[in-house]
Design a protein around this motif. Structure first.
Motif, PDB file in Angstrom:
ATOM      1  N   LEU A 192     -29.341   4.914 -61.582  1.00 27.77           N
ATOM      2  CA  LEU A 192     -30.379   5.846 -61.145  1.00 27.77           C
ATOM      3  C   LEU A 192     -29.834   6.743 -60.050  1.00 27.77           C
ATOM      4  O   LEU A 192     -28.919   6.346 -59.314  1.00 27.77           O
ATOM      5  N   ASN A 193     -30.413   7.943 -59.922  1.00 26.17           N
ATOM      6  CA  ASN A 193     -30.071   8.707 -58.727  1.00 26.17           C
ATOM      7  C   ASN A 193     -30.986   8.255 -57.586  1.00 26.17           C
ATOM      8  O   ASN A 193     -31.985   7.553 -57.796  1.00 26.17           O
ATOM      9  N   GLU A 194     -30.672   8.643 -56.386  1.00 26.97           N
ATOM     10  CA  GLU A 194     -31.341   8.078 -55.218  1.00 26.97           C
ATOM     11  C   GLU A 194     -32.775   8.550 -55.043  1.00 26.97           C
ATOM     12  O   GLU A 194     -33.558   7.910 -54.333  1.00 26.97           O
ATOM     13  N   THR A 195     -33.136   9.656 -55.686  1.00 29.91           N
ATOM     14  CA  THR A 195     -34.461  10.238 -55.427  1.00 29.91           C
ATOM     15  C   THR A 195     -35.462  10.032 -56.548  1.00 29.91           C
ATOM     16  O   THR A 195     -36.619  10.434 -56.426  1.00 29.91           O
ATOM     17  N   GLU A 196     -35.069   9.401 -57.641  1.00 28.80           N
ATOM     18  CA  GLU A 196     -35.988   9.247 -58.774  1.00 28.80           C
ATOM     19  C   GLU A 196     -37.209   8.404 -58.406  1.00 28.80           C
ATOM     20  O   GLU A 196     -37.088   7.359 -57.769  1.00 28.80           O
ATOM     21  N   VAL A 197     -38.362   8.862 -58.849  1.00 26.91           N
ATOM     22  CA  VAL A 197     -39.594   8.091 -58.790  1.00 26.91           C
ATOM     23  C   VAL A 197     -39.799   7.470 -60.165  1.00 26.91           C
ATOM     24  O   VAL A 197     -39.612   8.136 -61.183  1.00 26.91           O
ATOM     25  N   LEU A 198     -40.186   6.206 -60.223  1.00 28.42           N
ATOM     26  CA  LEU A 198     -40.295   5.488 -61.490  1.00 28.42           C
ATOM     27  C   LEU A 198     -41.718   5.007 -61.732  1.00 28.42           C
ATOM     28  O   LEU A 198     -42.396   4.528 -60.820  1.00 28.42           O
ATOM     29  N   TYR A 199     -42.143   5.138 -62.977  1.00 32.15           N
ATOM     30  CA  TYR A 199     -43.446   4.680 -63.437  1.00 32.15           C
ATOM     31  C   TYR A 199     -43.237   3.729 -64.607  1.00 32.15           C
ATOM     32  O   TYR A 199     -42.150   3.626 -65.163  1.00 32.15           O
ATOM     33  N   GLY A 200     -44.310   3.058 -65.020  1.00 32.18           N
ATOM     34  CA  GLY A 200     -44.237   2.258 -66.236  1.00 32.18           C
ATOM     35  C   GLY A 200     -44.424   0.777 -65.987  1.00 32.18           C
ATOM     36  O   GLY A 200     -44.921   0.335 -64.952  1.00 32.18           O
ATOM     37  N   GLY A 201     -44.011  -0.008 -66.988  1.00 32.61           N
ATOM     38  CA  GLY A 201     -44.168  -1.452 -66.922  1.00 32.61           C
ATOM     39  C   GLY A 201     -45.553  -1.934 -67.298  1.00 32.61           C
ATOM     40  O   GLY A 201     -45.853  -3.121 -67.182  1.00 32.61           O
ATOM     41  N   GLY A 202     -46.434  -1.004 -67.732  1.00 29.92           N
ATOM     42  CA  GLY A 202     -47.766  -1.393 -68.152  1.00 29.92           C
ATOM     43  C   GLY A 202     -48.803  -1.267 -67.058  1.00 29.92           C
ATOM     44  O   GLY A 202     -48.679  -0.445 -66.144  1.00 29.92           O
ATOM     45  N   ALA A 203     -49.845  -2.098 -67.126  1.00 28.23           N
ATOM     46  CA  ALA A 203     -50.983  -2.028 -66.213  1.00 28.23           C
ATOM     47  C   ALA A 203     -50.728  -2.895 -64.984  1.00 28.23           C
ATOM     48  O   ALA A 203     -50.651  -4.122 -65.092  1.00 28.23           O
ATOM     49  N   ARG A 204     -50.606  -2.259 -63.859  1.00 25.03           N
ATOM     50  CA  ARG A 204     -50.395  -2.960 -62.578  1.00 25.03           C
ATOM     51  C   ARG A 204     -50.983  -2.107 -61.472  1.00 25.03           C
ATOM     52  O   ARG A 204     -51.209  -0.910 -61.650  1.00 25.03           O
ATOM     53  N   ALA A 205     -51.210  -2.712 -60.320  1.00 18.75           N
ATOM     54  CA  ALA A 205     -51.665  -1.978 -59.150  1.00 18.75           C
ATOM     55  C   ALA A 205     -50.635  -2.195 -58.043  1.00 18.75           C
ATOM     56  O   ALA A 205     -50.667  -3.199 -57.336  1.00 18.75           O
ATOM     57  N   ASN A 218     -39.559  -2.569 -57.407  1.00 15.63           N
ATOM     58  CA  ASN A 218     -40.212  -3.786 -57.904  1.00 15.63           C
ATOM     59  C   ASN A 218     -39.457  -4.359 -59.105  1.00 15.63           C
ATOM     60  O   ASN A 218     -38.918  -3.620 -59.929  1.00 15.63           O
ATOM     61  N   ARG A 219     -39.456  -5.677 -59.193  1.00 11.75           N
ATOM     62  CA  ARG A 219     -38.999  -6.358 -60.411  1.00 11.75           C
ATOM     63  C   ARG A 219     -40.256  -6.853 -61.119  1.00 11.75           C
ATOM     64  O   ARG A 219     -40.942  -7.745 -60.640  1.00 11.75           O
ATOM     65  N   LEU A 220     -40.552  -6.219 -62.243  1.00 13.33           N
ATOM     66  CA  LEU A 220     -41.822  -6.411 -62.925  1.00 13.33           C
ATOM     67  C   LEU A 220     -41.683  -7.434 -64.042  1.00 13.33           C
ATOM     68  O   LEU A 220     -40.877  -7.255 -64.963  1.00 13.33           O
ATOM     69  N   GLN A 221     -42.480  -8.484 -63.975  1.00 12.66           N
ATOM     70  CA  GLN A 221     -42.474  -9.477 -65.043  1.00 12.66           C
ATOM     71  C   GLN A 221     -43.148  -8.899 -66.279  1.00 12.66           C
ATOM     72  O   GLN A 221     -44.218  -8.289 -66.198  1.00 12.66           O
ATOM     73  N   LEU A 222     -42.514  -9.070 -67.426  1.00 18.45           N
ATOM     74  CA  LEU A 222     -43.079  -8.625 -68.700  1.00 18.45           C
ATOM     75  C   LEU A 222     -43.690  -9.845 -69.387  1.00 18.45           C
ATOM     76  O   LEU A 222     -43.065 -10.510 -70.222  1.00 18.45           O
ATOM     77  N   TYR A 223     -44.905 -10.162 -68.990  1.00 13.02           N
ATOM     78  CA  TYR A 223     -45.621 -11.303 -69.552  1.00 13.02           C
ATOM     79  C   TYR A 223     -47.104 -11.036 -69.362  1.00 13.02           C
ATOM     80  O   TYR A 223     -47.618 -11.138 -68.243  1.00 13.02           O
ATOM     81  N   ASN A 224     -47.796 -10.672 -70.424  1.00  8.27           N
ATOM     82  CA  ASN A 224     -49.223 -10.356 -70.319  1.00  8.27           C
ATOM     83  C   ASN A 224     -49.987 -11.548 -69.749  1.00  8.27           C
ATOM     84  O   ASN A 224     -49.976 -12.632 -70.326  1.00  8.27           O
ATOM     85  N   ARG A 225     -50.639 -11.317 -68.619  1.00  2.41           N
ATOM     86  CA  ARG A 225     -51.343 -12.428 -67.970  1.00  2.41           C
ATOM     87  C   ARG A 225     -52.525 -11.894 -67.168  1.00  2.41           C
ATOM     88  O   ARG A 225     -52.402 -10.920 -66.418  1.00  2.41           O
ATOM     89  N   LEU A 278     -38.583  -6.153 -66.009  1.00  2.00           N
ATOM     90  CA  LEU A 278     -38.171  -4.770 -65.862  1.00  2.00           C
ATOM     91  C   LEU A 278     -37.884  -4.569 -64.386  1.00  2.00           C
ATOM     92  O   LEU A 278     -38.806  -4.534 -63.565  1.00  2.00           O
ATOM     93  N   ASP A 279     -36.608  -4.505 -64.052  1.00  2.00           N
ATOM     94  CA  ASP A 279     -36.210  -4.405 -62.650  1.00  2.00           C
ATOM     95  C   ASP A 279     -35.979  -2.944 -62.293  1.00  2.00           C
ATOM     96  O   ASP A 279     -35.003  -2.324 -62.728  1.00  2.00           O
ATOM     97  N   LEU A 280     -36.890  -2.413 -61.506  1.00  2.00           N
ATOM     98  CA  LEU A 280     -36.831  -1.002 -61.133  1.00  2.00           C
ATOM     99  C   LEU A 280     -36.183  -0.859 -59.756  1.00  2.00           C
ATOM    100  O   LEU A 280     -36.808  -0.460 -58.780  1.00  2.00           O
ATOM    101  N   ASP A 281     -34.904  -1.270 -59.694  1.00  2.00           N
ATOM    102  CA  ASP A 281     -34.097  -1.119 -58.480  1.00  2.00           C
ATOM    103  C   ASP A 281     -34.622  -1.976 -57.332  1.00  2.00           C
ATOM    104  O   ASP A 281     -34.701  -1.535 -56.180  1.00  2.00           O
ATOM    105  N   SER A 282     -34.964  -3.244 -57.634  1.00  2.00           N
ATOM    106  CA  SER A 282     -35.499  -4.123 -56.586  1.00  2.00           C
ATOM    107  C   SER A 282     -34.462  -4.468 -55.527  1.00  2.00           C
ATOM    108  O   SER A 282     -34.818  -4.830 -54.409  1.00  2.00           O
ATOM    109  N   ASN A 283     -33.169  -4.370 -55.879  1.00  2.00           N
ATOM    110  CA  ASN A 283     -32.112  -4.641 -54.900  1.00  2.00           C
ATOM    111  C   ASN A 283     -31.646  -3.384 -54.184  1.00  2.00           C
ATOM    112  O   ASN A 283     -30.692  -3.417 -53.402  1.00  2.00           O
ATOM    113  N   PHE A 284     -32.278  -2.258 -54.487  1.00  2.00           N
ATOM    114  CA  PHE A 284     -31.961  -0.983 -53.838  1.00  2.00           C
ATOM    115  C   PHE A 284     -30.481  -0.615 -54.004  1.00  2.00           C
ATOM    116  O   PHE A 284     -29.819  -0.178 -53.069  1.00  2.00           O
TER     117      PHE A 284
END
Length: 795
Positions: free
Chosen positions: A141-154, A162-169, A206-212
């Protein structure tokens, strides 16, 4: 070459890639081959297969050494098109050069990099690898990207970090934050206007750069190592392409855009009829009533799986459904995929062999909240047929829609075995196949009826089966309300444009009138209008205090007045994939401040909405996108595009603004959508001398026929407005589908808001007309006998 990604430019691209981003030093290039429609690249530990679907959609699969390529996709419905591309190979790299996405595969070290319109989009980091029993595909990723997705979350709009668990619950009673909800998706969208869809069913992360470390990683327990990269010149184009790949939502029945009477739950036939009668006595519009689990049992515990009316509580369900239908009210029933061992159908389910199994091929039973249970194996053809037969029988009784609850499945032991795999391999696509079962059943048995399928969980592409998701058991709290726009905006980007909430909040006995009213006012501008809650505090406005009821009624009446506008949005979603709720960055993609905003959004093309999500507030700061000027929907006050203003809050509405130059189709007042016809339609034009030339659309059909547009059983009214030299010209053009010989529109009322002054003259197709006017609006009765009608207003 299409863009000349060779020679000097290729060297520059590769040098930039190597100097900035990691690669996989252990993956060694072996050979490559261009085949019709694809390119195959062999490496020391497997092979890559790249193929185009369109110039803006490309699929990449990695097949590890010793594995067979699995072509099965649960999400993708688009067939690969013939996309011309130029294939070149030299000692340093392989290039695929097309009119859209270009690919550069460097050989040493090995790396795959994607470009669009000459700009780098994304590159694989190590690509495929295995670690800690997880199979991974990672990207730079580049340093400035904003990321969306992973389904329904708040989590806030920007989900990077965030590291997003892919498990409907299910998350019962969540508030302003929820890391995991009922509907997860292996989809990532970037502020760089690309999307990655990981085309695989089993659970993972889905790990969206959780380790930066500027890395995006898809992690799974098993399955396909396949992803599609989707790009677009605009956000609208990107969502169009993604829904072209995974399918688009069919038009819902028109009544689905009305008001629902719903609670957990109605205990008897008498209670249902009395509640609907109360709505009609209070003249509060209503189109459907939803029966929760008491329709098949008197108790919450022990009766799930009966799937038949309890005749003590509902002695005449046929008559009840018929009587409701005569009043314009549809009946919707809840169903769940669990058959309890104490239910009336347990022995039948075992005998018919429709339940998921244990390791000994016996029905897998386990305890959960409602009792000891088995689970319908929705992946087994005979189980699907058994389940559908129940739906068919009840549909023939007159049931108009279905609520599929607990379909994550809510409790799904990993030891359980399905017809096509383990629980963890198919968990996230259970709801997808459940919706598919109902959708395809209707297509075969009730081909003249659009299904209504309300479900809590599904997968990528479930929208094509008409699945309408909601955001789960949200708490009755201000935090719960605050999370809702974000959840719906995110899901709209991911193809699920009908994500909505239990209006008023579901969980907890919180009697808060201000919260309830603000939630119902927000509901006017969310996809489905469905108050629903635990019954200790009524969810229906007819059972609330008088002042609350009056404000709720006002909101619901506005919802019905907007029916033609909302129905036209539903049409655009069905043919273009466009979300109903849209983030502000759709308007200003270069304004990065907007990429984190969810407390304001666009409702279709014409409305700017800002829900009230905090208690005890009297004012709110609003940003007005610079693409146009905006007018307060209620008092007409003008706000300049690109400005910020503090607006005073009103009890009777939330801040709502209309784009200058917008055409908004509206309806005269209705009590049910059954009353709607072309004669009810009004067109509201919001005049702005700075708007230039603007356009609008009204889609119209019978509201119930599946694929009416595809069959040619529809009509469109196209509107064009232009202000020039002090004269306003509005042109209305009728377009009839091939099956329509006569238009439903013989005349229409045109309301022009903010006209400024009384016009000197008004002409319709050259004939001078008389009209009514006030200081704030001009009302013109426009005959529509011709294909094209021109209205000229001279000041």
């Amino acid at each position: 070459m299409k863009k000349g990604i060779s020679g000097y430019f290729l060297v520059v691209f590769l040098c930039l890639s190597f100097s900035v981003f990691p690669q996989n030093p252990d993956r060694l290039f072996v050979a490559s081959e261009s085949k019709p429609g694809s390119v195959e690249i062999r490496v020391n530990d497997g092979k890559y297969v790249l193929k185009y679907y369109t110039p803006e959609i490309i699929e990449t699969s990695f097949i590890p050494e010793g594995e067979e390529y699995d072509e099965t996709s649960h999400a993708v419905v688009l067939d690969p098109q013939e996309v011309p591309f130029e294939y070149q190979e030299n000692p340093e790299a392989i290039t695929l050069d097309s009119d859209g996405i270009d690919v550069v595969v460097s050989k040493t070290p090995f790396q795959v990099t994607y470009y669009y319109k000459g700009e780098k989009i994304i590159s694989e980091n190590r690509g495929y690898s295995e670690e800690n029993d997880l199979q991974k595909i990672d990207f730079n990723l580049n340093e400035t990207e904003v990321l969306y997705g992973g389904g329904a979350r708040a989590l806030g709009m920007n989900r990077r970090g965030n590291r997003l668990q892919l498990y409907n619950r299910a998350h019962y009673g969540y508030g302003s934050k929820s890391e995991l909800l009922n509907y997860t998706l292996p989809v990532v969208l970037s502020s760089e206007k690309y999307a990655l869809h990981f085309d695989n069913a089993p659970i993972g992360f889905l790990d969206l750069d959780s380790n930066f470390e500027n890395t995006l990683t898809y992690e799974t327990i098993s399955g396909r190592k396949t992803y599609q990269l989707v790009v677009g010149k605009t956000w609208e184009n990107l969502v169009f392409n993604y829904t072209l790949l995974t399918g688009r939502q069919p038009m819902p029945p028109r009544w689905a855009l009305g008001n629902f009477s719903s609670r957990f739950g109605y205990h008897s036939q008498e209670e249902v009829l009395n509640t609907v009668q109360k709505f009609q006595e209070e003249e509060i519009p209503v189109d459907a009533v939803i029966l929760d689990l008491f329709w098949f049992g008197k108790e919450i515990m022990g009766t799930m799986g009966n799937l038949a009316f309890d005749r003590d509580s509902f002695p005449e369900p046929d008559k009840m459904i018929y009587d409701l239908r005569k009043k314009g009210v549809k009946t919707v029933l809840v169903t769940e995929p669990f058959i309890l061992t104490t239910s009336n159908r347990w022995e039948e389910a075992v005998a018919e062999d429709i339940l998921a199994k244990d390791s000994l091929q016996k029905p897998f039973t386990y305890d959960f909240y409602f009792g000891n249970t088995g689970l319908i194996d929705i992946f087994d053809p005979k189980a699907r047929e058994w389940f559908w037969n129940i739906y068919e029988e009840l549909s023939e009784m007159g049931v108009a829609g279905w609520w599929g609850d607990l379909g994550e499945p809510e409790v799904h032991p990993e030891e359980l075995l399905h017809f096509t795999g383990t629980a963890n391999e198919v968990h996230n696509i259970y709801g997808h196949y459940w919706a598919k079962t109902i959708f395809e059943g209707y297509k075969e048995k009730f081909p003249e009826q659009r299904p209504f399928i309300l479900m809590r969980a599904g997968a990528a592409g479930s929208q094509r089966y008409g699945l309408i998701p909601w955001s789960g058991d949200v708490s009755r709290s201000w935090g719960g309300l605050k999370a809702q726009p974000e959840i719906s905006l995110q899901m709209g980007l991911q193809g699920l444009a009908y994500m909505h909430s239990d209006l008023g909040g579901f969980a907890g006995d919180n009697l808060n009138d201000d919260l309830y009213v603000r939630w119902l006012q927000y509901g006017v501008f969310q996809p489905i209008y469905r108050p629903h809650a635990q019954e200790a505090v009524p969810s229906e406005p007819v059972f609330r205090a008088a002042h609350v009821k009056e404000l709720a009624k006002k909101a619901i009446e506005l919802r019905y007045r907007l029916l033609p506008y909302n129905y036209t949005m539903a049409f655009r979603n069905s043919v273009e994939g466009q979300p109903l709720m849209r983030p502000l960055f759709f308007e200003e993609p270069e304004n990065f401040k907007l990429y984190s905003v969810s407390n304001e959004y666009l409702w279709g093309d014409s409305f700017l909405v800002s829900p009230v999500v905090k208690p005890n507030t009297s004012e709110k700061e609003i940003y007005f996108p610079g693409s146009s000027n905006w007018f307060d929907f209620y008092d007409g006050k003008k706000y300049t595009g690109g400005s910020t203003a503090v607006v005073q809050l009103k009890d009777g509405s939330i801040p709502t603004f209309v784009r200058g130059g917008a055409f908004v189709p509206m309806s005269k007042p209705l009590q049910t959508t059954e009353e709607f016809s072309a004669e009810n339609v009004e067109i509201h034009y919001f005049y702005d001398e700075e708007a230039g030339e603007t356009k609008g659309l009204l889609y119209h059909d019978d509201g119930k026929t599946p694929e009416a547009y595809e069959k040619g059983d529809y009509e469109l009214l196209n509107f064009r407005g232009k202000n020039e030299n002090g004269a306003l010209t509005i042109i209305i053009t009728k377009e009839l589908g091939s099956m329509r010989k006569v238009s439903d529109f013989s005349a229409i009322d045109l309301f022009i808001h903010n006209p400024g002054s009384k016009p000197a003259s008004i002409e319709i197709n050259g004939r001078v007309m008389k009209t009514g006017s006030t200081q704030t609006e001009l009302i013109i009765k426009v005959p529509l006998h011709q294909k094209t009608t021109t209205i000229s207003i001279n000041n």
